[in-house]
Design an enzyme around this catalytic site. Structure first.
Site, PDB file in Angstrom:
ATOM      1  N   SER A 133       0.854  -1.201   0.000  1.00 38.83           N
ATOM      2  CA  SER A 133       0.000   0.000   0.000  1.00 38.83           C
ATOM      3  C   SER A 133       0.879   1.237   0.000  1.00 38.83           C
ATOM      4  CB  SER A 133      -0.863  -0.002   1.267  1.00 38.83           C
ATOM      5  OG  SER A 133      -1.593   1.205   1.386  1.00 38.83           O
ATOM      6  N   TYR A 146      -1.928   0.079  10.752  1.00 37.02           N
ATOM      7  CA  TYR A 146      -2.008  -0.354   9.355  1.00 37.02           C
ATOM      8  C   TYR A 146      -0.700  -0.004   8.638  1.00 37.02           C
ATOM      9  CZ  TYR A 146      -3.716  -0.952   4.578  1.00 37.02           C
ATOM     10  OH  TYR A 146      -3.873  -1.371   3.271  1.00 37.02           O
TER      11      TYR A 146
HETATM   12  P1  NAP Z   1     -11.329  -6.438   0.753  1.00 37.45           P
HETATM   13  O1  NAP Z   1     -12.221  -6.041  -0.373  1.00 37.45           O
HETATM   14  O2  NAP Z   1     -11.794  -6.252   2.153  1.00 37.45           O
HETATM   15  O3  NAP Z   1     -10.892  -7.948   0.516  1.00 37.45           O
HETATM   16  C1  NAP Z   1     -10.030  -8.583   1.441  1.00 37.45           C
HETATM   17  C2  NAP Z   1      -9.825 -10.011   0.988  1.00 37.45           C
HETATM   18  O4  NAP Z   1      -8.948 -10.629   1.948  1.00 37.45           O
HETATM   19  C3  NAP Z   1     -11.085 -10.813   0.929  1.00 37.45           C
HETATM   20  O5  NAP Z   1     -11.020 -11.697  -0.152  1.00 37.45           O
HETATM   21  C4  NAP Z   1     -11.077 -11.583   2.251  1.00 37.45           C
HETATM   22  O6  NAP Z   1     -11.782 -12.804   2.046  1.00 37.45           O
HETATM   23  C5  NAP Z   1      -9.583 -11.807   2.453  1.00 37.45           C
HETATM   24  N1  NAP Z   1      -9.182 -12.011   3.837  1.00 37.45           N
HETATM   25  C6  NAP Z   1      -9.386 -11.205   4.899  1.00 37.45           C
HETATM   26  N2  NAP Z   1      -8.878 -11.753   6.010  1.00 37.45           N
HETATM   27  C7  NAP Z   1      -8.337 -12.929   5.629  1.00 37.45           C
HETATM   28  C8  NAP Z   1      -7.658 -13.972   6.316  1.00 37.45           C
HETATM   29  N3  NAP Z   1      -7.458 -13.920   7.643  1.00 37.45           N
HETATM   30  N4  NAP Z   1      -7.239 -15.048   5.612  1.00 37.45           N
HETATM   31  C9  NAP Z   1      -7.465 -15.134   4.274  1.00 37.45           C
HETATM   32  N5  NAP Z   1      -8.095 -14.187   3.580  1.00 37.45           N
HETATM   33  C10 NAP Z   1      -8.527 -13.103   4.249  1.00 37.45           C
HETATM   34  O7  NAP Z   1      -9.943  -5.632   0.675  1.00 37.45           O
HETATM   35  P2  NAP Z   1      -9.081  -5.104  -0.582  1.00 37.45           P
HETATM   36  O8  NAP Z   1      -9.265  -3.637  -0.674  1.00 37.45           O
HETATM   37  O9  NAP Z   1      -9.313  -5.961  -1.754  1.00 37.45           O
HETATM   38  O10 NAP Z   1      -7.612  -5.334   0.006  1.00 37.45           O
HETATM   39  C11 NAP Z   1      -6.729  -6.305  -0.500  1.00 37.45           C
HETATM   40  C12 NAP Z   1      -5.304  -5.902  -0.170  1.00 37.45           C
HETATM   41  O11 NAP Z   1      -5.030  -4.628  -0.755  1.00 37.45           O
HETATM   42  C13 NAP Z   1      -5.031  -5.736   1.330  1.00 37.45           C
HETATM   43  O12 NAP Z   1      -3.755  -6.248   1.626  1.00 37.45           O
HETATM   44  C14 NAP Z   1      -5.052  -4.230   1.524  1.00 37.45           C
HETATM   45  O13 NAP Z   1      -4.258  -3.838   2.612  1.00 37.45           O
HETATM   46  C15 NAP Z   1      -4.473  -3.772   0.207  1.00 37.45           C
HETATM   47  N6  NAP Z   1      -4.806  -2.396  -0.152  1.00 37.45           N
HETATM   48  C16 NAP Z   1      -6.095  -1.958  -0.158  1.00 37.45           C
HETATM   49  C17 NAP Z   1      -6.370  -0.637  -0.488  1.00 37.45           C
HETATM   50  C18 NAP Z   1      -7.761  -0.084  -0.470  1.00 37.45           C
HETATM   51  O14 NAP Z   1      -7.919   1.151  -0.374  1.00 37.45           O
HETATM   52  N7  NAP Z   1      -8.789  -0.918  -0.605  1.00 37.45           N
HETATM   53  C19 NAP Z   1      -5.324   0.236  -0.826  1.00 37.45           C
HETATM   54  C20 NAP Z   1      -4.014  -0.261  -0.827  1.00 37.45           C
HETATM   55  C21 NAP Z   1      -3.762  -1.562  -0.490  1.00 37.45           C
HETATM   56  P3  NAP Z   1     -12.563 -13.609   3.195  1.00 37.45           P
HETATM   57  O15 NAP Z   1     -13.369 -12.607   3.970  1.00 37.45           O
HETATM   58  O16 NAP Z   1     -13.363 -14.604   2.425  1.00 37.45           O
HETATM   59  O17 NAP Z   1     -11.478 -14.249   4.003  1.00 37.45           O
END
Ligand code: NAP
Length: 235
Positions: A133, A146
């Protein structure tokens, strides 16, 4: 541009958001997939190996990787994407959220790499892509823990690059700014958070992951950072 067809990838956090977009983009390129999430969703992708896998549990991560390698006979790519976030000032953070951010984002990455790495090395043309991120490059208020977890991811992946370059495994940090997903909703973001409107899409991030993976093998992308035009560049 290198072709990805026939390669085998594991994507963690594949059931929703960025992970699901990355999985679908890889599937479109002919990559065969192992999909990890707690729900075990296969996204309807034909032939994918999917099973419930909490990345906080090293045994479950080992099992998902082993099932993928057993099914497809190899592993070339690991996309360590599973992650959680919570926004509040440090003393206001829910202690459970603090534990979860460290356990999922930091330990989950280490467990994923430990399980995948022997196979990536064996592949001879392995790739680890860590979805870190902008919060792994800069400190933001209300994101202390975070940020700590994301700096840990960036540092780990950068250090690992030094160990693996000689054996043909590339290690890349992908560092997006705000992406409109379920991320942190109920933990400091709400569905009507106005910033969500200007944020990038999961497909935007998936495109960058494809860019990283399709570079010719004579070089590697160490880090990509990109932010929505609506986000100011603090720091
Ligand atoms: P999201 O929509 O909340 O999706 C998170 C995913 O991670 C889901 O598939 C969830 O599936 C899975 N997950 C959560 N806890 C888990 C665990 N303990 N074991 C296995 N799977 C788990 O979030 P996202 O925005 O796609 O984020 C994905 C990545 O991108 C993260 O690392 C986040 O830090 C990074 N990121 C996000 C943003 C943003 O603004 N959204 C920006 C920069 C970086 P289940 O609930 O089925 O387990």
């Amino acid at each position: 541009m290198a072709t990805l067809a026939g390669k085998v990838a594991v994507v963690t956090g594949a059931s929703r958001g960025i992970g699901a977009a990355v999985a679908r983009a890889l599937d479109e390129q002919g990559v065969r997939l192992g999909l990890a999430s707690r729900s075990g969703d296969d996204l309807g992708i034909d032939g994918a190996v999917a099973q419930p896998c909490d990345v906080r549990d090293a045994d479950q991560v080992e099992a998902l990787v082993a099932a993928t390698v057993e099914h497809f006979g190899r592993l070339d790519i690991a996309v360590a994407n599973a992650g959680v976030g919570a926004y509040a000032s440090f003393l206001e953070l829910d202690p459970d959220d603090v534990e979860e951010m460290i356990d999922v984002n930091v330990k989950g990455l280490l467990y994923t790499v430990r399980a995948a790495l022997p196979h990536l090395i064996e592949s001879g043309e392995g790739d680890l892509v860590t979805i870190a991120s902008e919060a792994g490059r800069r400190g933001f208020p209300r994101e202390t823990v975070y940020c700590a977890s994301k700096f840990a991811q960036v540092g780990f992946t950068r250090a690992l690059d030094h160990e693996l370059r000689d054996v043909g495994v590339r290690c890349s940090n992908v560092c997006p700014g705000g992406v409109a997903t379920d991320f942190a909703i109920g933990h400091g973001r709400t569905p009507d958070t106005p910033e969500l409107d200007g944020m990038m899409t999961p497909d935007d991030v998936a495109e960058t992951v494809l860019f990283v993976l399709t570079r010719p093998r004579n070089h590697r992308i160490l880090e990509t950072a990109f932010r929505p035009m609506s986000e100011p560049s603090w720091g």
